[in-house]
Design a protein around this motif. Structure first.
Motif, mmCIF file in Angstrom:
data_model
loop_
_atom_site.group_PDB
_atom_site.id
_atom_site.type_symbol
_atom_site.label_atom_id
_atom_site.label_comp_id
_atom_site.label_asym_id
_atom_site.label_seq_id
_atom_site.Cartn_x
_atom_site.Cartn_y
_atom_site.Cartn_z
ATOM 1 N N VAL A 48 -8.246 1.329 6.244
ATOM 2 C CA VAL A 48 -8.070 0.265 6.124
ATOM 3 C C VAL A 48 -8.602 -0.871 6.549
ATOM 4 O O VAL A 48 -7.222 -0.892 8.303
ATOM 5 N N GLY A 49 -9.511 -1.560 6.120
ATOM 6 C CA GLY A 49 -10.132 -2.539 7.729
ATOM 7 C C GLY A 49 -11.329 -1.905 8.641
ATOM 8 O O GLY A 49 -11.685 -2.325 9.669
ATOM 9 N N THR A 78 -4.428 8.406 2.450
ATOM 10 C CA THR A 78 -4.583 7.179 1.478
ATOM 11 C C THR A 78 -3.620 5.302 1.856
ATOM 12 O O THR A 78 -2.677 5.947 1.173
ATOM 13 N N ASN A 79 -4.238 5.010 2.154
ATOM 14 C CA ASN A 79 -4.067 3.528 2.620
ATOM 15 C C ASN A 79 -2.361 3.260 2.859
ATOM 16 O O ASN A 79 -1.775 2.151 2.918
ATOM 17 N N VAL A 80 -1.940 4.148 3.881
ATOM 18 C CA VAL A 80 -1.400 3.912 4.852
ATOM 19 C C VAL A 80 -1.643 3.389 6.275
ATOM 20 O O VAL A 80 -1.670 3.786 6.959
ATOM 21 N N VAL A 102 0.968 9.206 -7.087
ATOM 22 C CA VAL A 102 1.048 7.784 -7.306
ATOM 23 C C VAL A 102 0.100 7.466 -6.646
ATOM 24 O O VAL A 102 -0.085 6.330 -6.948
ATOM 25 N N ARG A 103 0.358 7.423 -5.059
ATOM 26 C CA ARG A 103 -0.469 6.557 -4.150
ATOM 27 C C ARG A 103 -1.853 6.938 -4.397
ATOM 28 O O ARG A 103 -2.610 5.494 -4.092
ATOM 29 N N GLN A 104 -2.412 7.392 -4.414
ATOM 30 C CA GLN A 104 -3.677 7.581 -4.839
ATOM 31 C C GLN A 104 -3.563 6.448 -5.870
ATOM 32 O O GLN A 104 -5.074 6.562 -6.168
#
Length: 375
Positions: free
Chosen positions: A136-137, A127-129, A270-272
């Motif tokens: 992401v885009g 996620t979001n890496v 936490v990244r989530q």
């Protein structure tokens, strides 16, 4: 990163607390959850039958409007609260072969198996890496200053509007991994097979919505065809809006690939939290979003039944408060404005990350833990 103050012990405790919450909900699953998904499916099917029946009189403007609106709602429910969540395995615990992640094929041009790989595995793992998460885009948009800028980004508000209208096709191409194709790193035969599967699914969807059902209405063929097209576009725009507002508004964070090295379970949790955003609204609104308005809870527990997200949201928020972590949330209007604002801003070079976000409503203002009544 807003979690720099956390210690190794904090991450371990966060993992234990969230694992405990997950275990508690899993142990409590039962008849009311089963009744919920069966009721939603019955409601969706009744709406689809009713909408298509009204389109037999689609030459009359009131019937066309009512039939199209009803069919749109049915398609939204099927894609978001049913298809998306069933294919996440949220209802596999019931062991019902008709409502199972291995058997469900949704009303969408994206083949289920490809979607489950690109979404369930790639997106929810990374996620979001940047460089790992293709969401992401979506390969065509610059949505964060950490992404490199290119002249091709300048018209991206137009790209995004077109993506919204034809979102299911963008999703269908997602598992091809366009970046690897551009770099020549893909397996050509695997890519061809995926394209053939997408082509077969598109052919089935078009045959259903743009040939079979319009033909059934006889002289109303063209008006029914227009109604089906309109319902699909409206469903696409709604799904795009909810998904983008759950991933890109405000100061939702992105991460570098290096941060994955040695990542613990607590750090993944936490990244989530940092990479997701919620949308406030009524219980009916949450139903129509597939409960993806609780995107934070969904990213923490993607295979827990969606009707439980409202129940656990206050406890997740309390945990964020306890560890001084942001809980990104806001109204639909606020999240849409923030998301589109970023798409316009990052169409041009530079840009900086927002430094503050709306704290949103107090925990007690979140929806009650009762499941949404659907029957």
């Amino acid at each position: 990163m807003t979690a720099e103050h956390l210690t190794e012990a904090d991450y371990e405790t966060i993992a234990r607390e969230l694992d405990s919450l997950r275990d508690e909900i899993t142990a409590d699953l039962g008849d009311r959850d089963s009744a919920y998904i069966h009721n939603v499916i019955r409601l969706q099917r009744a709406l689809e039958i009713g909408g298509r029946a009204m389109l037999f009189a689609s030459a009359l403007p009131p019937a066309w409007i009512a039939g199209t609106a009803t069919l749109t709602v049915a398609k939204i429910l099927e894609n978001m609260e049913i298809g998306h969540n069933v294919m996440h395995g949220q209802w596999d615990w019931m062991r019902d072969p008709k409502i199972h992640s291995t058997t469900w094929e949704w009303d969408n041009v994206s083949p289920a198996e490809q979607w489950k790989h690109s979404h369930n595995f790639v997106h929810h793992t990374f996620t979001n890496v940047i460089g790992k998460d293709n969401d992401v885009g979506y390969g065509i948009l610059r949505v964060t200053p950490e992404q490199p800028w290119h002249w091709a980004n300048v018209p991206q508000p137009i790209y995004n509007a077109l993506l919204a209208m034809f979102f299911e096709y963008g999703v269908a191409l997602h598992d091809l991994d366009i970046d690897s194709i551009r770099a020549g790193e893909n397996d050509p035969e695997e890519t061809k097979e995926k394209l053939r599967a997408i082509g077969r699914k598109i052919a089935r969807q078009w045959a259903k919505d743009y040939v079979a059902f319009p033909l059934l209405t006889g002289p109303q063929f063209l008006s029914t065809l227009a109604a089906n097209f309109t319902a699909n576009v409206a469903r696409n725009v709604w799904a795009h809006t909810i998904i983008f507002c759950g991933h890109f508004p405000g100061d939702v964070e992105v991460f570098e690939e290096e941060q994955l090295e040695g990542e613990t379970r607590g750090e993944w949790y936490v990244r989530q939290l940092l990479g997701s955003a919620n949308i406030t609204g009524s219980r009916l609104f949450h139903l129509m979003t597939g409960n993806l308005s609780h995107q934070i809870e969904h990213h923490l527990f993607p295979d827990l039944p969606s009707n439980r997200y409202a129940e656990i949201a206050p406890r997740v928020r309390a945990l964020c408060d306890k560890y001084d972590l942001p809980y990104h949330t806001g109204s639909l209007r606020k999240q849409i404005g923030s998301t589109w604002g970023k798409i316009f801003r990052y169409a041009f070079p530079g840009g900086s990350r927002p430094t503050a976000s709306d704290p949103g409503p107090a925990p007690e203002a979140l929806p009650a833990p009762e499941p949404v009544p659907v029957a």
